[in-house]
Design a protein around this motif. Sequence first.
Motif, PDB file in Angstrom:
ATOM      1  N   VAL A 174     -46.952 -37.631 104.104  1.00 34.56           N
ATOM      2  CA  VAL A 174     -47.616 -38.630 104.913  1.00 34.56           C
ATOM      3  C   VAL A 174     -48.542 -37.972 106.038  1.00 34.56           C
ATOM      4  O   VAL A 174     -48.269 -37.039 106.840  1.00 34.56           O
ATOM      5  N   ILE A 175     -49.784 -38.380 105.927  1.00 37.09           N
ATOM      6  CA  ILE A 175     -50.519 -38.161 107.017  1.00 37.09           C
ATOM      7  C   ILE A 175     -50.522 -38.949 108.343  1.00 37.09           C
ATOM      8  O   ILE A 175     -50.585 -40.132 108.018  1.00 37.09           O
ATOM      9  N   THR A 176     -50.371 -38.476 109.379  1.00 36.77           N
ATOM     10  CA  THR A 176     -49.896 -39.158 110.542  1.00 36.77           C
ATOM     11  C   THR A 176     -50.588 -38.734 111.816  1.00 36.77           C
ATOM     12  O   THR A 176     -51.309 -37.656 111.922  1.00 36.77           O
ATOM     13  N   LEU A 177     -50.587 -39.607 112.547  1.00 38.55           N
ATOM     14  CA  LEU A 177     -51.282 -39.243 114.106  1.00 38.55           C
ATOM     15  C   LEU A 177     -50.363 -39.575 115.324  1.00 38.55           C
ATOM     16  O   LEU A 177     -49.504 -40.567 114.717  1.00 38.55           O
ATOM     17  N   GLU A 178     -50.557 -39.221 116.468  1.00 36.04           N
ATOM     18  CA  GLU A 178     -49.766 -39.616 117.627  1.00 36.04           C
ATOM     19  C   GLU A 178     -50.568 -40.455 118.265  1.00 36.04           C
ATOM     20  O   GLU A 178     -52.098 -40.511 118.244  1.00 36.04           O
ATOM     21  N   PRO A 179     -50.188 -41.172 119.181  1.00 36.78           N
ATOM     22  CA  PRO A 179     -51.020 -42.357 119.985  1.00 36.78           C
ATOM     23  C   PRO A 179     -52.222 -41.809 120.893  1.00 36.78           C
ATOM     24  O   PRO A 179     -53.126 -42.274 120.808  1.00 36.78           O
ATOM     25  N   HIS A 180     -51.969 -40.613 121.151  1.00 40.48           N
ATOM     26  CA  HIS A 180     -52.980 -39.766 122.081  1.00 40.48           C
ATOM     27  C   HIS A 180     -54.239 -39.353 121.344  1.00 40.48           C
ATOM     28  O   HIS A 180     -55.321 -38.990 121.822  1.00 40.48           O
ATOM     29  N   ILE A 191     -57.873 -41.807 102.326  1.00 40.78           N
ATOM     30  CA  ILE A 191     -56.792 -42.452 102.492  1.00 40.78           C
ATOM     31  C   ILE A 191     -57.261 -43.754 103.360  1.00 40.78           C
ATOM     32  O   ILE A 191     -58.310 -43.907 103.750  1.00 40.78           O
ATOM     33  N   ARG A 192     -56.421 -45.004 103.420  1.00 46.89           N
ATOM     34  CA  ARG A 192     -56.828 -46.200 104.094  1.00 46.89           C
ATOM     35  C   ARG A 192     -56.013 -46.466 105.114  1.00 46.89           C
ATOM     36  O   ARG A 192     -56.416 -47.359 105.881  1.00 46.89           O
ATOM     37  N   HIS A 193     -54.742 -45.798 105.138  1.00 47.37           N
ATOM     38  CA  HIS A 193     -53.831 -46.129 106.280  1.00 47.37           C
ATOM     39  C   HIS A 193     -53.395 -44.831 106.812  1.00 47.37           C
ATOM     40  O   HIS A 193     -52.958 -43.843 106.304  1.00 47.37           O
ATOM     41  N   ILE A 194     -53.032 -44.753 108.106  1.00 49.74           N
ATOM     42  CA  ILE A 194     -52.421 -43.704 109.141  1.00 49.74           C
ATOM     43  C   ILE A 194     -51.294 -44.201 109.868  1.00 49.74           C
ATOM     44  O   ILE A 194     -51.552 -45.138 110.649  1.00 49.74           O
ATOM     45  N   PRO A 195     -50.149 -43.870 109.694  1.00 56.20           N
ATOM     46  CA  PRO A 195     -49.019 -44.295 110.646  1.00 56.20           C
ATOM     47  C   PRO A 195     -49.016 -43.407 111.934  1.00 56.20           C
ATOM     48  O   PRO A 195     -49.585 -42.642 111.866  1.00 56.20           O
ATOM     49  N   ILE A 196     -48.954 -44.219 112.863  1.00 52.96           N
ATOM     50  CA  ILE A 196     -48.928 -43.500 114.525  1.00 52.96           C
ATOM     51  C   ILE A 196     -47.412 -43.367 114.731  1.00 52.96           C
ATOM     52  O   ILE A 196     -46.878 -44.300 114.743  1.00 52.96           O
ATOM     53  N   VAL A 197     -47.025 -41.936 115.085  1.00 50.54           N
ATOM     54  CA  VAL A 197     -45.698 -41.638 115.401  1.00 50.54           C
ATOM     55  C   VAL A 197     -45.610 -41.096 116.460  1.00 50.54           C
ATOM     56  O   VAL A 197     -46.813 -40.368 117.121  1.00 50.54           O
ATOM     57  N   ASN A 198     -44.561 -41.125 117.311  1.00 51.26           N
ATOM     58  CA  ASN A 198     -44.390 -40.414 118.715  1.00 51.26           C
ATOM     59  C   ASN A 198     -43.513 -39.102 118.228  1.00 51.26           C
ATOM     60  O   ASN A 198     -43.590 -38.698 116.930  1.00 51.26           O
ATOM     61  N   GLU A 199     -43.464 -38.344 119.389  1.00 52.16           N
ATOM     62  CA  GLU A 199     -42.793 -36.890 119.361  1.00 52.16           C
ATOM     63  C   GLU A 199     -41.670 -36.876 118.300  1.00 52.16           C
ATOM     64  O   GLU A 199     -41.132 -35.709 118.160  1.00 52.16           O
ATOM     65  N   HIS A 245     -41.179 -38.287 115.676  1.00 57.16           N
ATOM     66  CA  HIS A 245     -41.517 -38.906 114.339  1.00 57.16           C
ATOM     67  C   HIS A 245     -40.946 -40.396 113.870  1.00 57.16           C
ATOM     68  O   HIS A 245     -40.976 -40.609 112.541  1.00 57.16           O
ATOM     69  N   SER A 246     -40.875 -41.249 115.042  1.00 51.96           N
ATOM     70  CA  SER A 246     -40.557 -42.523 114.664  1.00 51.96           C
ATOM     71  C   SER A 246     -41.956 -43.250 114.721  1.00 51.96           C
ATOM     72  O   SER A 246     -42.886 -42.876 115.452  1.00 51.96           O
ATOM     73  N   VAL A 247     -42.152 -44.280 113.809  1.00 47.52           N
ATOM     74  CA  VAL A 247     -43.202 -45.056 113.632  1.00 47.52           C
ATOM     75  C   VAL A 247     -43.527 -46.024 114.915  1.00 47.52           C
ATOM     76  O   VAL A 247     -42.621 -46.901 115.275  1.00 47.52           O
ATOM     77  N   VAL A 248     -44.668 -45.890 115.769  1.00 45.91           N
ATOM     78  CA  VAL A 248     -44.936 -46.800 116.757  1.00 45.91           C
ATOM     79  C   VAL A 248     -46.122 -47.685 116.516  1.00 45.91           C
ATOM     80  O   VAL A 248     -46.208 -48.712 117.166  1.00 45.91           O
ATOM     81  N   GLY A 249     -46.737 -47.307 115.230  1.00 46.50           N
ATOM     82  CA  GLY A 249     -47.936 -48.290 115.170  1.00 46.50           C
ATOM     83  C   GLY A 249     -48.684 -47.669 113.878  1.00 46.50           C
ATOM     84  O   GLY A 249     -48.130 -46.893 113.178  1.00 46.50           O
ATOM     85  N   ILE A 250     -49.873 -48.401 113.385  1.00 46.83           N
ATOM     86  CA  ILE A 250     -50.336 -47.951 112.122  1.00 46.83           C
ATOM     87  C   ILE A 250     -51.868 -48.458 112.417  1.00 46.83           C
ATOM     88  O   ILE A 250     -52.224 -49.409 112.854  1.00 46.83           O
ATOM     89  N   MET A 284     -54.495 -49.559 117.170  1.00 39.31           N
ATOM     90  CA  MET A 284     -53.419 -49.637 116.065  1.00 39.31           C
ATOM     91  C   MET A 284     -52.505 -50.741 116.348  1.00 39.31           C
ATOM     92  O   MET A 284     -52.636 -51.688 117.333  1.00 39.31           O
ATOM     93  N   THR A 285     -52.050 -51.040 115.269  1.00 39.25           N
ATOM     94  CA  THR A 285     -51.078 -52.297 114.969  1.00 39.25           C
ATOM     95  C   THR A 285     -49.649 -52.091 115.372  1.00 39.25           C
ATOM     96  O   THR A 285     -49.077 -51.017 114.847  1.00 39.25           O
TER      97      THR A 285
END
Length: 215
Positions: free
Chosen positions: A11-17, A32-40, A42-47, A78-79
């Motif tokens: 999974v390709i992810t980014l962090e909120p910053h 790709i069309r969606h990127i989950p946003i994770v914290n340090e 690796h918990s999902v905090v947005g998309i 992010m949502t």
Amino acid sequence: MLVEEIMKKDVITLEPHHTIKQALELLNKYHIRHIPIVNEHHSVVGIISDRDIRDAAPSTLEKNQNQETLNHQVSSIMTSPVITVHPLDFIEEIASIFYEHEIACVPVTKDNQIVGIVTEKDLLYTLIQLTGIHEQSSQIEIKVPNKVGMLPEITQIIGERKINISSVFIYPYDQDRTQKIIVLRIQTMNPMPLIDQLKNRGYEVLWPNIPGLSP
């Protein structure tokens, strides 16, 4: 079938910053069309989706438009919160989630950490595989009384003809709820003898409805 059998694990992810520009680069690079946003942790905090980024990014037709928008953090678009599923959930449950919430992607989490992702394309491909439509086969639809034991009766007849069944679906008959439709995909390119035998035994074959076969 379980979610873990169809999910993408890389999974390709980014962090909120991270910035919208970085997200746009990832979408273009990995198609790709969606990127989950994770914290340090690796918990999902947005998309975020490609649509979110297109709506936020400056238009390529407006060269003088403020390019500073690309430097905004993805947390601004992010949502959140995000609907997630577990690897041991059934894919039927995901289909229901996609329909009810009108979404096209769900991150897969275990122990509050992201372990995969499932998109509507993944789900559609899996459902196509489950129908057996990708194999050389024929489809027949039979209307039967909505009572116990009808499916075994039908499959016994098919078994007598030494024909394998690729898939079975059953749904209510809209015009009469005392009836149901059994849809079978069978591994034969000539279903005519089976259809003839089903009709001879009193079953109503809706498809294919071949004129001239025994009523």
